[in-house]
Design a protein around this motif. Structure first.
Motif, PDB file in Angstrom:
ATOM      1  N   THR A 168      61.188 -44.587  23.790  1.00  0.00           N
ATOM      2  CA  THR A 168      60.464 -45.809  24.115  1.00  0.00           C
ATOM      3  C   THR A 168      59.628 -45.630  25.378  1.00  0.00           C
ATOM      4  N   THR A 169      60.160 -44.865  26.334  1.00  0.00           N
ATOM      5  CA  THR A 169      59.423 -44.597  27.570  1.00  0.00           C
ATOM      6  C   THR A 169      58.112 -43.876  27.277  1.00  0.00           C
ATOM      7  N   ASP A 170      58.178 -42.873  26.416  1.00  0.00           N
ATOM      8  CA  ASP A 170      56.981 -42.115  26.029  1.00  0.00           C
ATOM      9  C   ASP A 170      55.953 -43.036  25.374  1.00  0.00           C
ATOM     10  N   ASN A 171      56.374 -43.819  24.435  1.00  0.00           N
ATOM     11  CA  ASN A 171      55.450 -44.723  23.734  1.00  0.00           C
ATOM     12  C   ASN A 171      54.850 -45.751  24.679  1.00  0.00           C
ATOM     13  N   THR A 172      55.665 -46.289  25.570  1.00  0.00           N
ATOM     14  CA  THR A 172      55.177 -47.297  26.514  1.00  0.00           C
ATOM     15  C   THR A 172      54.126 -46.711  27.443  1.00  0.00           C
ATOM     16  N   LEU A 173      54.383 -45.511  27.969  1.00  0.00           N
ATOM     17  CA  LEU A 173      53.437 -44.880  28.892  1.00  0.00           C
ATOM     18  C   LEU A 173      52.134 -44.533  28.189  1.00  0.00           C
ATOM     19  N   MET A 174      52.194 -44.079  26.940  1.00  0.00           N
ATOM     20  CA  MET A 174      50.975 -43.737  26.222  1.00  0.00           C
ATOM     21  C   MET A 174      50.168 -44.991  25.871  1.00  0.00           C
ATOM     22  N   ILE A 175      50.863 -46.092  25.563  1.00  0.00           N
ATOM     23  CA  ILE A 175      50.154 -47.352  25.327  1.00  0.00           C
ATOM     24  C   ILE A 175      49.474 -47.816  26.614  1.00  0.00           C
ATOM     25  N   ALA A 176      50.198 -47.686  27.732  1.00  0.00           N
ATOM     26  CA  ALA A 176      49.626 -48.076  29.021  1.00  0.00           C
ATOM     27  C   ALA A 176      48.412 -47.219  29.361  1.00  0.00           C
ATOM     28  N   SER A 177      48.471 -45.929  29.061  1.00  0.00           N
ATOM     29  CA  SER A 177      47.335 -45.049  29.340  1.00  0.00           C
ATOM     30  C   SER A 177      46.143 -45.407  28.459  1.00  0.00           C
ATOM     31  N   PHE A 178      46.403 -45.772  27.214  1.00  0.00           N
ATOM     32  CA  PHE A 178      45.324 -46.184  26.313  1.00  0.00           C
ATOM     33  C   PHE A 178      44.655 -47.465  26.813  1.00  0.00           C
ATOM     34  N   ILE A 179      45.465 -48.409  27.271  1.00  0.00           N
ATOM     35  CA  ILE A 179      44.913 -49.644  27.818  1.00  0.00           C
ATOM     36  C   ILE A 179      44.091 -49.354  29.069  1.00  0.00           C
ATOM     37  N   GLY A 180      44.590 -48.452  29.919  1.00  0.00           N
ATOM     38  CA  GLY A 180      43.866 -48.102  31.139  1.00  0.00           C
ATOM     39  C   GLY A 180      42.512 -47.484  30.859  1.00  0.00           C
ATOM     40  N   VAL A 181      42.449 -46.612  29.853  1.00  0.00           N
ATOM     41  CA  VAL A 181      41.184 -45.974  29.487  1.00  0.00           C
ATOM     42  C   VAL A 181      40.210 -46.981  28.890  1.00  0.00           C
ATOM     43  N   SER A 182      40.735 -47.927  28.114  1.00  0.00           N
ATOM     44  CA  SER A 182      39.887 -48.868  27.372  1.00  0.00           C
ATOM     45  C   SER A 182      39.429 -50.060  28.205  1.00  0.00           C
ATOM     46  N   LEU A 215      42.178 -47.659  43.552  1.00  0.00           N
ATOM     47  CA  LEU A 215      43.182 -47.917  42.521  1.00  0.00           C
ATOM     48  C   LEU A 215      42.522 -48.340  41.211  1.00  0.00           C
ATOM     49  N   THR A 216      41.426 -49.101  41.295  1.00  0.00           N
ATOM     50  CA  THR A 216      40.701 -49.491  40.079  1.00  0.00           C
ATOM     51  C   THR A 216      40.216 -48.261  39.327  1.00  0.00           C
ATOM     52  N   LEU A 217      39.568 -47.351  40.035  1.00  0.00           N
ATOM     53  CA  LEU A 217      39.097 -46.123  39.396  1.00  0.00           C
ATOM     54  C   LEU A 217      40.257 -45.233  38.976  1.00  0.00           C
ATOM     55  N   GLY A 218      41.343 -45.235  39.774  1.00  0.00           N
ATOM     56  CA  GLY A 218      42.507 -44.419  39.445  1.00  0.00           C
ATOM     57  C   GLY A 218      43.180 -44.868  38.161  1.00  0.00           C
ATOM     58  N   ILE A 219      43.275 -46.175  37.959  1.00  0.00           N
ATOM     59  CA  ILE A 219      43.882 -46.692  36.733  1.00  0.00           C
ATOM     60  C   ILE A 219      43.047 -46.305  35.520  1.00  0.00           C
ATOM     61  N   LEU A 220      41.737 -46.400  35.663  1.00  0.00           N
ATOM     62  CA  LEU A 220      40.842 -46.072  34.543  1.00  0.00           C
ATOM     63  C   LEU A 220      40.901 -44.583  34.210  1.00  0.00           C
ATOM     64  N   GLY A 221      40.980 -43.735  35.229  1.00  0.00           N
ATOM     65  CA  GLY A 221      40.983 -42.291  34.988  1.00  0.00           C
ATOM     66  C   GLY A 221      42.351 -41.720  34.672  1.00  0.00           C
ATOM     67  N   SER A 222      43.416 -42.418  35.069  1.00  0.00           N
ATOM     68  CA  SER A 222      44.764 -41.869  34.885  1.00  0.00           C
ATOM     69  C   SER A 222      45.127 -41.742  33.413  1.00  0.00           C
ATOM     70  N   GLY A 223      44.541 -42.580  32.551  1.00  0.00           N
ATOM     71  CA  GLY A 223      44.855 -42.501  31.130  1.00  0.00           C
ATOM     72  C   GLY A 223      44.496 -41.159  30.530  1.00  0.00           C
ATOM     73  N   TRP A 224      43.317 -40.631  30.917  1.00  0.00           N
ATOM     74  CA  TRP A 224      42.910 -39.311  30.412  1.00  0.00           C
ATOM     75  C   TRP A 224      43.853 -38.228  30.913  1.00  0.00           C
ATOM     76  N   TYR A 225      44.193 -38.281  32.184  1.00  0.00           N
ATOM     77  CA  TYR A 225      45.067 -37.265  32.761  1.00  0.00           C
ATOM     78  C   TYR A 225      46.468 -37.321  32.152  1.00  0.00           C
ATOM     79  N   SER A 226      46.977 -38.521  31.942  1.00  0.00           N
ATOM     80  CA  SER A 226      48.335 -38.634  31.412  1.00  0.00           C
ATOM     81  C   SER A 226      48.426 -38.071  29.996  1.00  0.00           C
ATOM     82  N   ARG A 227      47.434 -38.346  29.165  1.00  0.00           N
ATOM     83  CA  ARG A 227      47.459 -37.858  27.787  1.00  0.00           C
ATOM     84  C   ARG A 227      47.296 -36.339  27.746  1.00  0.00           C
ATOM     85  N   MET A 228      46.383 -35.818  28.568  1.00  0.00           N
ATOM     86  CA  MET A 228      46.202 -34.371  28.600  1.00  0.00           C
ATOM     87  C   MET A 228      47.431 -33.678  29.189  1.00  0.00           C
ATOM     88  N   MET A 229      47.993 -34.258  30.253  1.00  0.00           N
ATOM     89  CA  MET A 229      49.160 -33.647  30.886  1.00  0.00           C
ATOM     90  C   MET A 229      50.360 -33.666  29.950  1.00  0.00           C
TER      91      MET A 229
END
Length: 306
Positions: A127-141, A178-192
């Motif tokens: 569930t942790t994995d799914n939650t973090l990936m959903i959060a990263s998708f929201i951050g990118v979008s 932090l605004t830019l960090g949230i938007l960019g963190s989604g790409w980094y989290s998925r790649m990492m």
């Protein structure tokens, strides 16, 4: 290595030449007339013609571009039509603010993105994995202005932890970074996450565990240095993006960077400033990618320069 650098520098020069030509051509084809912006609505036709001749805007496109290119080879970015100031001086005055925002934003997105990616990889399928990936998708979008305004409302207006806008202190930097960090963190989290999962399957990781090394040491000493290599190239690209200045974020937070300068120039059709900011951004992207490639070559001994 010398041949590699020589080829990359030649390619970079051709890219910058192409960027300058395309940008100049698009600005030349704009329906807006910069001379009208300078002269004002009440100016006579003769006044408009005189200004156009003084600026050389009555010449054919190829003549104007060639003249601009020759000035560019002498590191002359031209003079602002409306501010009557050298473009290089205007950009230099705004550059420290953009560099500061760039460092803060990249730091924020690396901390958020790499942390989320590592945790998701270690908790794969949970569930942790799914939650973090959903959060990263929201951050990118999520649109930049929505995230920025939301952070302003919560942390500046409601809680009063940070100033609403401006520049000068660490508190002013936190929310836009932090605004830019949230938007960019989604790409980094998925790649990492993908990179870490791939590394954890490798034989040398199993060998490290078999030798009795602790899980933390295996992760920090063996897995993380190899998994982080693909991220280096993304950092190089981000340098160029942030050097160009995220116009919306700088406008929302009143951040006096070159992105805000470009937005003001677009509104006024101040072509020399638009060209100057575009070329500086292109140079930053090219330089960032070159530095990332060189860093990857030195960081990964498996990569050889042919």
């Amino acid at each position: 290595m010398i041949n590699f650098l020589g080829r990359r520098l030649l390619q970079s020069a051709m890219i910058l030449l192409g960027v300058s030509f395309i940008t100049f051509a698009l600005l030349y084809l704009l329906p807006s007339d910069p001379v009208r912006q300078i002269a004002g609505r009440s100016a006579t036709a003769q006044t408009v013609a005189n200004i156009r001749e003084q600026l050389g805007l009555d010449q054919p496109f190829i003549v104007q571009y060639w003249r601009y290119l020759m000035d560019l080879l002498q590191f002359d970015l031209g003079r602002s039509y409306l501010q009557k100031t050298e473009v290089s001086a205007l950009i230099a005055a705004r550059l420290p603010a953009t560099l500061l925002l760039m460092v803060g934003a990249i730091s924020a997105e690396l901390v958020l993105g790499l942390g989320m990616g590592i945790i998701a990889a270690l908790r794969r399928g949970t569930t942790t994995d799914n939650t973090l990936m959903i959060a990263s998708f929201i951050g990118v979008s999520a649109p930049q202005f929505v995230v920025g305004l939301l952070l302003l409302y919560v942390f500046a207006v409601q809680l009063g932890w940070f100033p609403i806008g401006g520049y000068g202190t660490f508190g002013h930097l936190v929310l836009p970074a932090l605004t830019l960090g949230i938007l960019g963190s989604g790409w980094y989290s998925r790649m990492m996450r993908s990179s870490m999962i791939d590394v954890l399957r490798q034989d040398f990781i199993r060998t490290a565990h078999a030798k009795g090394l602790s899980r933390a040491r295996v992760l920090m000493r063996h897995a993380l240095p190899n998994a982080i290599l693909p991220v280096i190239a993304m950092i190089g690209i981000d340098i160029g993006i942030f050097m160009g200045g995220i116009v919306i974020v700088e406008s929302v937070f009143g951040w006096p960077g070159i992105g805000q300068l470009a937005w003001q120039a677009i509104q006024r059709v101040d072509i020399p400033i638009i060209m100057g900011v575009t070329l500086v951004s292109a140079c930053a992207i090219v330089l960032g990618n070159l530095v990332a490639d060189i860093a990857t070559l030195f960081a990964d001994p498996r990569i050889k320069v042919r």
